[in-house]
Write an enzyme that holds these catalytic residues in place. Sequence first.
Site, PDB file in Angstrom:
ATOM      1  N   ASP A 185       0.842  -1.192   0.000  1.00 22.82           N
ATOM      2  CA  ASP A 185       0.000   0.000   0.000  1.00 22.82           C
ATOM      3  C   ASP A 185       0.884   1.251   0.000  1.00 22.82           C
ATOM      4  O   ASP A 185       1.868   1.309  -0.723  1.00 22.82           O
ATOM      5  CB  ASP A 185      -0.969  -0.034   1.185  1.00 22.82           C
ATOM      6  CG  ASP A 185      -2.165   0.903   0.986  1.00 22.82           C
ATOM      7  OD1 ASP A 185      -3.149   0.468   0.374  1.00 22.82           O
ATOM      8  OD2 ASP A 185      -2.095   2.068   1.429  1.00 22.82           O
ATOM      9  N   TYR A 316      -3.919  11.371   0.104  1.00 24.75           N
ATOM     10  CA  TYR A 316      -4.214  11.089  -1.300  1.00 24.75           C
ATOM     11  C   TYR A 316      -4.102  12.355  -2.142  1.00 24.75           C
ATOM     12  O   TYR A 316      -3.708  12.306  -3.308  1.00 24.75           O
ATOM     13  CB  TYR A 316      -5.601  10.460  -1.439  1.00 24.75           C
ATOM     14  CG  TYR A 316      -5.644   9.027  -0.985  1.00 24.75           C
ATOM     15  CD1 TYR A 316      -5.655   7.983  -1.902  1.00 24.75           C
ATOM     16  CD2 TYR A 316      -5.631   8.709   0.372  1.00 24.75           C
ATOM     17  CE1 TYR A 316      -5.667   6.657  -1.493  1.00 24.75           C
ATOM     18  CE2 TYR A 316      -5.641   7.383   0.792  1.00 24.75           C
ATOM     19  CZ  TYR A 316      -5.651   6.377  -0.139  1.00 24.75           C
ATOM     20  OH  TYR A 316      -5.648   5.073   0.274  1.00 24.75           O
ATOM     21  N   HIS A 375      -4.223  -8.027  -0.290  1.00 28.45           N
ATOM     22  CA  HIS A 375      -3.596  -6.733  -0.060  1.00 28.45           C
ATOM     23  C   HIS A 375      -2.933  -6.630   1.312  1.00 28.45           C
ATOM     24  O   HIS A 375      -1.907  -5.980   1.462  1.00 28.45           O
ATOM     25  CB  HIS A 375      -4.672  -5.653  -0.211  1.00 28.45           C
ATOM     26  CG  HIS A 375      -4.168  -4.253  -0.149  1.00 28.45           C
ATOM     27  ND1 HIS A 375      -3.425  -3.677  -1.150  1.00 28.45           N
ATOM     28  CD2 HIS A 375      -4.296  -3.293   0.808  1.00 28.45           C
ATOM     29  CE1 HIS A 375      -3.134  -2.429  -0.833  1.00 28.45           C
ATOM     30  NE2 HIS A 375      -3.638  -2.171   0.366  1.00 28.45           N
TER      31      HIS A 375
END
Length: 409
Positions: A185, A316, A375
Amino acid sequence: MTNTEPRPFSINVDQEILDWVTDRVRTSRIIPDAVQLPENKLWADGTPSSVMRDLVEYWKNDYDWRKVEAKLNSRYKMFMIDIEEAGEDIQLHFVHHRSDRKDAIPLLFPHGWPGNFTEVGDLLSLTAPEDPKQQAFHIVAPTIPGYVFSSPPKSPDFNITNIGEVYHKLMVQLGYPKYVGQGGDWGSMILRSMAQKRPESLVAVHLNLVFAGVPSIWHPFVLMKLILRMFTEDEKKRLGRMQNYLTHEIGYATIQKTKPQSLSYGLLDSPVGMLAWIREKLNNWSEPDYVWDKEVVITWTMLYLLSNSAWHARLYKSSLPDLHPQLILNQSIPSTVAFGASLFPAEIAYVPRWWAQGSVADNIVFWKEKQKGGHFASVEVPDALKKDLLEFVNLLPKATKVSLREQVN
């Protein structure tokens, strides 16, 4: 004045905050599903009401933060340290488990979203392996600035490159001027940035999430294979999963990178809203048969509520532009840094090795495409991840391993 010495840290959440969370959960309303979806499409619109009702009932009646808090304090050796970066004074929270083994080497484990420092939990056994011939590690797992207990940056431009510099300064302050890294990630992007900027310190990188930009003209064979779509059937399947993610699952990132502040009012003011936001990702980014423990799910939610910061979304906005081809994604990790990857089938990103050789790293020494896991590899399949990490480290040149060991002994 910045305090550059690590300070022991224990979690002790203010009772007033816990009372607020308890009241919000107790008075929450779970809206019914608006439509009837087939079983194989149950999560297509987000976290189903049936899942949320079950989790909220557990939260109301069985979940005990104080017991969880005690377990976290018992399991993790936590610290705080003040680190200056880009004009910011960051109070950084981190886990640091130092091995008693004289041949141990430093391992940096950066987490991502919606994860947290507890993702390192099952890797802590690497500090004291039963087999004396197995490599041991000093493990450092910092918390992203603005997440959980790390203070939020004030500048909107603080990005993963800055975070990488914070982590490098942390490692140096702990006495680890050279170290290896493992991450997925955001952690994978932080490590790639560090490897590009600090190759003399981050001497080896193992990732379980690999994005790639378009290969440069200096790799014509790779570029040709990509243009002609010369993929194997397995590569097509894995790339298809990534394409599905980019087409149908990327909305959360678009929201977080455009209006992080507006989104955060709703998530931080509603424990159940934050729970639904996180639970959906845990489901869609892991193996279909993986069962998430309810206590773990709510604890991860609690850790985001406790941050009282919009940086879980703001990162982000500050950092996704850095992933454009002209920046991190199209800058290879230099050949002086050993690179390894373990790619799990339920991961949201994938590139074949030949593609990675053209745009990710110049010195790929380890590459495995796994048949199980997703993930959150350190949580879902920790033994497989540890095995691969050990194999990767064993492939490092003897001189590199000696230099890693000598600096801390």
